[in-house]
Design an enzyme around this catalytic site. Structure first.
Site, PDB file in Angstrom:
ATOM      1  N   THR A 122       0.862  -1.189   0.000  1.00  0.00           N
ATOM      2  CA  THR A 122       0.000   0.000   0.000  1.00  0.00           C
ATOM      3  C   THR A 122       0.894   1.234   0.000  1.00  0.00           C
ATOM      4  O   THR A 122       1.611   1.469   0.972  1.00  0.00           O
ATOM      5  CB  THR A 122      -0.918  -0.039   1.240  1.00  0.00           C
ATOM      6  OG1 THR A 122      -1.651  -1.257   1.191  1.00  0.00           O
ATOM      7  CG2 THR A 122      -1.864   1.145   1.276  1.00  0.00           C
ATOM      8  N   ARG A 154      -7.553 -10.065   3.511  1.00  0.00           N
ATOM      9  CA  ARG A 154      -7.681  -9.945   4.969  1.00  0.00           C
ATOM     10  C   ARG A 154      -6.845 -11.025   5.622  1.00  0.00           C
ATOM     11  O   ARG A 154      -6.863 -12.177   5.164  1.00  0.00           O
ATOM     12  CB  ARG A 154      -9.130 -10.144   5.417  1.00  0.00           C
ATOM     13  CG  ARG A 154     -10.054  -9.007   5.098  1.00  0.00           C
ATOM     14  CD  ARG A 154     -11.489  -9.448   5.229  1.00  0.00           C
ATOM     15  NE  ARG A 154     -11.787 -10.538   4.301  1.00  0.00           N
ATOM     16  CZ  ARG A 154     -12.863 -11.316   4.365  1.00  0.00           C
ATOM     17  NH1 ARG A 154     -13.737 -11.163   5.329  1.00  0.00           N
ATOM     18  NH2 ARG A 154     -13.061 -12.272   3.481  1.00  0.00           N
ATOM     19  N   GLU A 155      -6.142 -10.680   6.685  1.00  0.00           N
ATOM     20  CA  GLU A 155      -5.420 -11.708   7.430  1.00  0.00           C
ATOM     21  C   GLU A 155      -6.440 -12.727   7.928  1.00  0.00           C
ATOM     22  O   GLU A 155      -7.559 -12.367   8.304  1.00  0.00           O
ATOM     23  CB  GLU A 155      -4.699 -11.082   8.634  1.00  0.00           C
ATOM     24  CG  GLU A 155      -3.495 -10.277   8.220  1.00  0.00           C
ATOM     25  CD  GLU A 155      -2.748  -9.697   9.414  1.00  0.00           C
ATOM     26  OE1 GLU A 155      -2.889 -10.210  10.537  1.00  0.00           O
ATOM     27  OE2 GLU A 155      -2.015  -8.714   9.199  1.00  0.00           O
ATOM     28  N   GLY A 260      -8.319  -2.826  14.666  1.00  0.00           N
ATOM     29  CA  GLY A 260      -6.858  -2.830  14.813  1.00  0.00           C
ATOM     30  C   GLY A 260      -6.217  -3.453  13.597  1.00  0.00           C
ATOM     31  O   GLY A 260      -6.747  -3.389  12.493  1.00  0.00           O
ATOM     32  N   CYS A 263      -3.284  -2.642   9.064  1.00  0.00           N
ATOM     33  CA  CYS A 263      -3.703  -1.867   7.885  1.00  0.00           C
ATOM     34  C   CYS A 263      -4.593  -0.661   8.188  1.00  0.00           C
ATOM     35  O   CYS A 263      -4.228   0.465   7.851  1.00  0.00           O
ATOM     36  CB  CYS A 263      -4.406  -2.802   6.908  1.00  0.00           C
ATOM     37  SG  CYS A 263      -3.383  -4.201   6.482  1.00  0.00           S
ATOM     38  N   LYS A 324      -7.931  -9.775  15.702  1.00  0.00           N
ATOM     39  CA  LYS A 324      -9.133 -10.456  15.213  1.00  0.00           C
ATOM     40  C   LYS A 324      -8.835 -11.953  15.195  1.00  0.00           C
ATOM     41  O   LYS A 324      -7.700 -12.353  15.506  1.00  0.00           O
ATOM     42  CB  LYS A 324      -9.533  -9.951  13.836  1.00  0.00           C
ATOM     43  CG  LYS A 324      -8.531 -10.272  12.753  1.00  0.00           C
ATOM     44  CD  LYS A 324      -9.115  -9.904  11.412  1.00  0.00           C
ATOM     45  CE  LYS A 324      -8.299 -10.491  10.297  1.00  0.00           C
ATOM     46  NZ  LYS A 324      -8.885 -10.297   8.998  1.00  0.00           N
TER      47      LYS A 324
END
Ligand code: UGA
Length: 432
Positions: A122, A154-155, A260, A263, A324
């Site tokens: 990014t 997404r992780e 959190g 990113c 997450k």
């Protein structure tokens, strides 16, 4: 096609292995020699469901390689993906691009034939322009294209997100690279992904705008959850009711702790910093950053209330501490904000996380890791469900431990209030 992924973090490793699984020859490069040696032995440095199996499979069939030799890997490849980190600068809010520019410096002399140089990292708008200028200095005949191809992985869901993307964004100002990349992504386009070719600058901004918008959605519902608590309304009804409107959409409307990860916090700051440089006030995003920063204080106030304002000596257990589920990543996790404050106030904090002990919490007084849910919860005054791991979704707290005096604060709304209350516990959740 012959691809080179520079950087073996989440983006580089996941994209690299997925591209090799689609039939391409991929070399993943990293300057960290230890990491490369471990990868060659099948040791994956990150926790990402499904990744180990995919790496092993493609390493064995020879389509996936690992290397420390950046120059050679670039020389041998047609498409180069830059996937290094762009963290927030130490003393500011803009993105630190030193890793990107170090890579460019190193590869300028390796452009021996036409190559597509892609930023998947990014990067702020106009970074592609700067890269092009830098490369042009040593490659006057311009045998390269500089393209922005942001990732939306997404992780914890990265392989799925790679394999079934909503869209592929290609920010390229020339036809040749666009044609080649469309064919690289053809297997994903045939599964229904949209292909969007924009200017390079637009692609760079699409990435920041997307993350900032998702962060805004989450912050919006988090603030509404605060109101729902006062009005005795279930925030989940609000999410569903709003989400059914196709203009809004139901995803990323789950209220919880502060967002959190590596990113959203970084990218919201970076986009406001870019805007400031151009004397534009992105006031909505600035407010989102502020509101998210304050979110942990709001949840801590609820913790104090649940515990009757007495924190000293209270045993508080955290189930899950990562930002997450399905990741071992602690970066900007709200647990890192809440646990030190509770410890300072005299609480004794136990925690359990399916991904194990966390060094980030190791130096905090009266905080310890326990290796089971049962041991963690035993003797607690308050159990906080901090992360939405499946492991915590069906716990029968009544049968779990002998001393059952604790209250439960479910910060992810993963339990059924009716079921938990029927087991005799005081149960609190978010916005309901
Ligand atoms: C995010 C984006 O979702 C990806 O599209 C993007 O590629 C990635 O950043 C990136 O820029 O590399 P990620 O940070 O892995 O992915 O995690 P998310 O699933 O987006 O979650 C971010 C935070 O929002 C987490 O703290 C999560 O708990 C929170 N969240 C998410 C909510 O609180 N509510 C929701 O409804 C969704």
């Amino acid at each position: 096609m012959k691809l080179c992924m520079i950087g073996t973090g989440y983006v580089g490793l996941v994209s690299g292995v997925c591209f090799s699984d689609l039939g391409n020859d991929v070399v993943c490069v990293d300057k960290d020699t230890k990491k490369i040696e471990l990868l060659k032995k099948g040791n994956i440095p990150i926790y990402e469901p499904g990744l180990t199996e995919l790496v092993t499979k493609n390493y064995k069939n020879g389509r996936l390689k690992f290397s420390n030799d950046l120059k050679k890997s670039v020389r041998d490849s047609d498409i180069i993906f830059i996937c290094v980190g762009t963290p927030t600068k130490k003393n500011g809010s803009s993105a630190d691009l030193s890793q990107v520019y170090n890579v460019i410096k190193e590869i300028t002399t390796s452009i021996n034939k036409y190559k597509i140089i892609i930023t998947k990292s990014t990067v702020p708008v106009t970074t592609g322009d700067v890269i092009e200028k830098l490369l042009f200095k040593k490659n006057k005949k311009k045998t390269f294209s500089v393209v922005s191809n942001p990732e939306f992985l997404r992780e914890g869901e990265a392989i799925r997100d790679f394999s079934y993307p909503d869209r592929i964004v290609i920010g390229s100002n020339d036809k040749k690279s666009n044609r080649i990349l469309r064919s690289l992504y053809a297997p994903l386009l045939s599964k229904g992904a949209q292909y969007l070719n924009t200017s390079r600058r637009a692609a760079e901004l699409i990435k920041y705008a997307s993350n900032a918008f998702l962060a805004t959605k989450i912050t919006f519902i988090n603030e509404l959850a605060n109101l729902c608590e006062k009005l005795n309304i279930n925030v989940e009804d609000i999410s569903i009711g709003m989400g059914l409107d196709k203009r809004i959409g139901g995803r990323f409307l789950r209220a919880g702790p502060a967002y959190g990860g590596s990113c959203f916090p970084k990218d919201t700051k970076a986009i406001t910093s870019t805007a400031k440089k151009h004397k534009i006030n992105l006031s909505v995003i600035k407010t989102v950053i502020k509101s998210n920063k304050h979110r942990s204080n709001i949840l801590l106030d609820r913790v104090y209330e649940i515990l009757g304002k007495k924190i000293k000596g209270k045993k508080i257990s955290f189930l899950g501490v990562t930002f997450k589920a399905n990741t071992d990543d602690m970066r900007d996790s709200s647990s890192l904000k809440m646990i030190p404050i509770l410890s300072k106030k005299g609480a004794i904090v136990n925690y359990f996380d399916p991904t194990g002990f966390k060094t980030e919490l190791s130096k905090i007084k009266n905080v310890r890791y326990l290796d089971s849910i049962k041991k963690t919860v035993e003797g607690s005054d308050l159990v906080i469900i901090h992360t939405e791991w499946n492991d915590f979704k069906s716990i029968n707290f009544k049968n779990l431990v002998k001393r059952k005096k604790f209250s439960i604060f479910d910060m992810r709304n993963i339990c059924s209030p009716i079921k938990i209350r029927a087991q005799g516990f005081k149960y609190y959740s978010i916005g309901r």
